[in-house]
Write a protein that holds these residues in place. Structure first.
Motif, PDB file in Angstrom:
ATOM      1  N   GLN A 141       1.007  -1.312  -0.043  1.00 58.16           N
ATOM      2  CA  GLN A 141       0.059   0.119  -0.028  1.00 58.16           C
ATOM      3  C   GLN A 141       0.728   1.138  -0.038  1.00 58.16           C
ATOM      4  O   GLN A 141       0.561   2.195  -0.592  1.00 58.16           O
ATOM      5  CB  GLN A 141      -0.918   0.042   1.263  1.00 58.16           C
ATOM      6  N   GLU A 178       1.916   1.590  -3.601  1.00 54.72           N
ATOM      7  CA  GLU A 178       0.788   2.011  -4.304  1.00 54.72           C
ATOM      8  C   GLU A 178       0.607   3.554  -4.116  1.00 54.72           C
ATOM      9  O   GLU A 178       0.228   4.414  -4.951  1.00 54.72           O
ATOM     10  CB  GLU A 178      -0.441   1.482  -4.260  1.00 54.72           C
ATOM     11  N   HIS A 195       0.998   6.400  -7.001  1.00 58.07           N
ATOM     12  CA  HIS A 195       0.061   7.408  -7.350  1.00 58.07           C
ATOM     13  C   HIS A 195       0.323   8.850  -7.065  1.00 58.07           C
ATOM     14  O   HIS A 195      -0.266   9.702  -7.788  1.00 58.07           O
ATOM     15  CB  HIS A 195      -1.319   6.834  -6.439  1.00 58.07           C
ATOM     16  N   LEU A 249      -6.426   5.310  -1.876  1.00 58.03           N
ATOM     17  CA  LEU A 249      -5.970   4.172  -1.307  1.00 58.03           C
ATOM     18  C   LEU A 249      -6.880   3.721  -0.234  1.00 58.03           C
ATOM     19  O   LEU A 249      -7.252   2.330  -0.109  1.00 58.03           O
ATOM     20  CB  LEU A 249      -4.542   4.320  -0.737  1.00 58.03           C
ATOM     21  N   ASP A 263      -1.595   2.259 -14.550  1.00 54.76           N
ATOM     22  CA  ASP A 263      -0.858   1.210 -13.470  1.00 54.76           C
ATOM     23  C   ASP A 263       0.742   1.056 -13.757  1.00 54.76           C
ATOM     24  O   ASP A 263       1.334  -0.020 -13.586  1.00 54.76           O
ATOM     25  CB  ASP A 263      -1.523  -0.161 -13.620  1.00 54.76           C
TER      26      ASP A 263
END
Length: 840
Positions: free
Chosen positions: A560, A563, A567, A605, A708
């Motif tokens: 996480q 990510e 992002h 998230l 992605d």
């Protein structure tokens, strides 16, 4: 007198595929020449010693004088190399039609082949399954067991043309050596692209859309002793089926989608025959085993010959040509072993057999090359049956062993006895040497005291399956990346880090037992079964090492974080694009880029990109841009004043997601408030409402814009950010983030970091504390790497920092050499001290 028969549709497809491949790859010659010229020009411009400068200038002038000639000759030779398989098969015969034509290879031809083979090896490493799949498809079309030596689809074919024309134009071999790294970089790219295109075109024409291992296990019903095995086109088709129909019947879907590869191999008649023979032998005793297993061995003779000529499959986490230091050392010791054996035997046991040669090729008169080596012939069915007997003998006596030193001595004694028996039955000196080398390797593995005994017992049972592979597939001694070696190395590297109490009775030991038993059940499938169980073992490791609750929590947090940071970077990039044409104060730009992009990433998230809370925060960004723009009329100023409390509340809530509270929040709010006040007094042109609406619309669907892809930059990572982001206690996680130090990290170290194998043990020196850790997991974008120590502590290391630790020897592999490489080195030392034992 034979008449040429017309080409059928399969031959036409084969011919057209080679035509397109030659045309596509031939276009790469000119760019390769341009790259070489640029390399030589850069070298000539460098300021070094007078002698070197003059040499570089001479090299550049020599190449420039012959560059055009080399390019034209290379393209012409490559275009003329379109040899059809049927022509290639017939070409080596003499005019009488009865005897093979013989020719002497000149020294220049041999040297050209050596230089080209280096490029071919790079192609093979880079191509991976692309070449393997294309090879299988083309051989089925051509009805051959192997490509002809001059086939354009061979990995080294184009490089060989380039070398030969290079020398023919008058360019020196020394100059080629200086630029061959450039050729080795450019040629594989063109060849692999050609392989991919050829595979895609064949699939589009229905040629083996799915490649199933089952169709490569030759059927006993269609291949008797010395008979021709099934080609894969369908036994009853008479070659009249449409292209692809014969393959479609063997596709996985026709066998049941839930079936595993090994289940399909198990149902192959050859596999069933061999297993039945072994079961009968165990019931009657080892005395009758040879007769029972002989027919099954003969039934799979053609499959054995086919496997022996297959190229080495290169595997690895990274999928590329990079080799870790351990792999490089392993390749070096294999080269030393081959040199030693070649000097003693007069033949290279790692040389692949030539196509179309019979089993009897190895049984020449005493003193002939055939009598000494297997090069050019297939493994003897009788000898393979004798190895099958050894399976039975060992399995009958393996179970009574008990733990302890006495068991090790008993197993070692059994190994020596089996080795002596098999060497007496070996038909060639190359086979005798192979038996001895494999036996010495497994003696070294059995003596490895750092591997728990329970694991060593199962490793010892792989001796006969590995011997069978080494006899049938010469590349076992050519590459450290042979599936059999990779499997033993992977299991060994994991087992070396465990103590006996931790591994005995564990899921890891059960998996090792399962792997060995599966291999024992499918000996006739060669390296394919090793490849299958290797993949299964790697998948098992990924689950086994991360099955604990603490590991799962750390992995979830790390994934996480990656990510979120990825992002954040991507949102920042998109916000910059949105504000390119909008006049916005620098203070607002900085807030949106440095704070609000991260707020949107965290919200996406936690809640999801289209959650109402995330959507409101996205809208707040466009509202802030509008509020901070010039307000020349009273209506706009009134609207800003009415909406300001709500806007500031949203900004505070967003910053709270990042853990920004108190003074940090107030500092940002003060800057924003001052900027809004200045906007009331500004006389500049206001932002058009249509621009604000367009920005709001793009923000609402920003996830569709960022995609992605991999992170566009380095992550910002520390233990506090993990705790603030997800509310997880990070006390048990040691975060080793990238510090952005000034030291440079070499590309080789970055490659090594990206290719570390799951389960590998290291010695980590962090903050003056040395800990033994095991590599457990890497994130999807390969930015974060997780290591675990025996005391339950986890180390989350960022990619660049991991490479820096490897370069600084702060992270050192426990085993600098793979298990099979170390065992091979030990075997070589014993043979060097006592060479007579090789053939005695």
């Amino acid at each position: 007198m034979s008449t040429a028969r017309p080409r059928d549709k399969f031959e036409l497809i084969s011919h057209e595929t080679r035509e397109r491949f030659v045309a596509a790859t031939g276009r790469a010659v000119a760019p390769i020449a341009a790259a070489i010229r640029e390399r030589l020009r850069i070298a000539a411009d460098q300021v070094t010693t007078a002698r070197l400068m003059q040499q570089h200038r001479d090299d550049l002038m020599a190449f420039q004088a012959r560059e055009v000639d080399w390019v034209l000759r290379s393209q012409a030779s490559w275009n003329e190399a379109r040899i059809d398989p049927a022509v290639a098969e017939a070409a080596p015969t003499s005019s009488t039609g009865n005897e093979p034509a013989l020719s002497l290879l000149g020294e220049d031809s041999v040297e050209s082949g050596i230089l080209a083979s280096r490029v071919g090896l790079a192609v093979q490493h880079l191509a991976g399954n692309e070449f393997t799949d294309l090879r299988r498809r083309m051989l089925e079309l051509d009805r051959l067991n192997e490509f002809a030596p001059e086939d354009v689809l061979r990995p080294e074919a184009l490089a060989k043309v380039l070398v030969e024309t290079w020398l023919a134009t008058g360019l020196s071999k020394d100059l080629w050596v200086k630029v061959q790294d450039m050729v080795t970089e450019k040629v594989p790219e063109a060849i692999v692209a050609g392989y991919k295109e050829a595979n895609a075109q064949l699939i589009a024409q229905g040629v083996m859309p799915k490649i199933d291992l089952k169709q490569f296990v030759r059927r006993a019903a269609s291949a008797g002793a010395g008979g021709v095995a099934s080609t894969g086109f369908g036994a009853d088709s008479g070659m009249d089926e449409p292209v692809g129909q014969g393959w479609a019947r063997s596709a996985p879907g026709h066998l049941g989608e839930s079936d595993s590869e090994l289940d399909r191999l198990m149902r192959a008649p050859a596999a069933q025959a061999m297993m039945a023979a072994r079961q009968q032998a165990m019931a009657r005793g080892a005395g009758e085993a040879r007769a029972s297993a002989g027919s099954a061995g003969a039934a799979s003779t053609d499959a054995t010959r086919h496997r022996a000529m297959m190229p080495t499959v290169v595997m690895g986490a990274g999928g590329g040509a990079y080799q870790t230091p351990a792999a490089q050392r392993g390749q070096g010791v294999l080269l030393s072993l081959r040199r030693f054996l070649t000097a003693r035997l007069g033949t290279d046991i790692a040389a692949s057999p030539g196509p179309g040669q019979s089993d009897g090729a190895a049984n020449g008169p005493p003193g002939s090359a055939a009598a000494h080596g297997r090069a050019g012939g297939a493994a003897s069915p009788a000898f393979m049956a004798a190895i099958a007997d050894a399976y039975v003998t060992y399995n009958q006596h393996a179970s009574p062993y008990v733990d302890g030193a006495s068991a090790v001595r008993q197993i070692a004694a059994d190994m020596r006895e089996r080795t002596a028996q098999l060497k007496r039955q070996a038909p060639t000196t190359a086979d005798k040497a192979t038996v001895e080398v494999v036996a010495l390797m497994f003696q070294a593995i059995l003596a490895e005291e750092r591997i728990p005994f329970s694991a060593r017992v199962w490793f010892a049972r792989l001796q006969m399956p590995v011997l069978r592979v080494a006899i049938a597939e010469p590349e076992f001694f050519a590459t450290a990346q042979h599936p059999a070696r990779m499997l033993i190395d992977r299991m060994g590297s994991c087992a070396l880090g465990f103590d006996a109490s931790a591994i005995t009775g564990s899921a890891f030991e059960n998996e090792v037992r399962r792997v060995v038993q599966v291999i024992e059940q499918y000996p006739e499938t060669g390296q394919r079964v090793f490849k299958l169980v290797y993949d299964e073992f790697v998948a098992f490791l990924s689950k086994y090492l991360t099955q604990s609750e603490s590991a799962q929590r750390v992995m979830s947090v790390a994934q996480q974080v990656e990510e979120k940071e990825t992002h954040t970077i991507q949102y920042t990039i998109e916000l910059r694009k949105m504000l390119n044409d909008i006049p916005v104060r620098n203070e607002i730009r900085d807030f949106l880029f440095k704070v609000w992009a991260e707020v949107l990433a965290v919200a996406a998230l936690r809640y999801g990109g289209q959650d109402q809370r995330t959507v409101i925060l996205k809208r707040a960004a466009s509202e802030l841009v509008w509020a901070a723009s010039a307000k020349p009329n009273r209506a706009d100023r009134t609207r800003v004043i009415q909406g300001l409390p709500r806007l500031l509340l949203l900004l505070r809530e967003g910053m709270a997601l990042l853990g920004l509270k108190g003074e940090q929040q107030e500092e940002h709010i003060k800057v924003i408030g001052d900027t809004l006040a200045d906007a009331f007094m500004s006389k500049t042109e206001a932002i058009a409402p249509a621009q604000i609406e367009a920005m709001a619309e793009r923000l609402a669907h920003i996830e569709d814009l960022v995609g992605d892809g991999e992170s566009a930059g380095e992550l910002t990572l520390d233990a506090q950010s993990i705790e603030l982001l997800l509310g997880v206690d990070a006390a048990s996680i040691e975060v080793i983030a990238d510090t952005g130090g000034s030291g440079s990290v070499s590309e080789a170290m970055k490659q090594w970091a990206a290719n570390i194998e799951i389960g590998t043990w290291f010695r980590l020196d962090h903050n003056s504390r040395v800990t033994q850790v095991q590599f457990m997991w890497r994130s999807e974008r390969k930015q974060l790497h997780l290591f675990a120590s025996a005391d339950g502590r986890s180390y989350l290391i960022q990619a660049r920092r991991l490479a820096a630790y490897l370069q600084a020897n702060l992270l050192v592999p426990i085993e600098e050499e793979a298990l099979t490489a170390r065992a091979t080195r030990d075997a070589l030392a014993k043979l060097d001290a006592n060479p007579e034992r090789l053939l005695n």
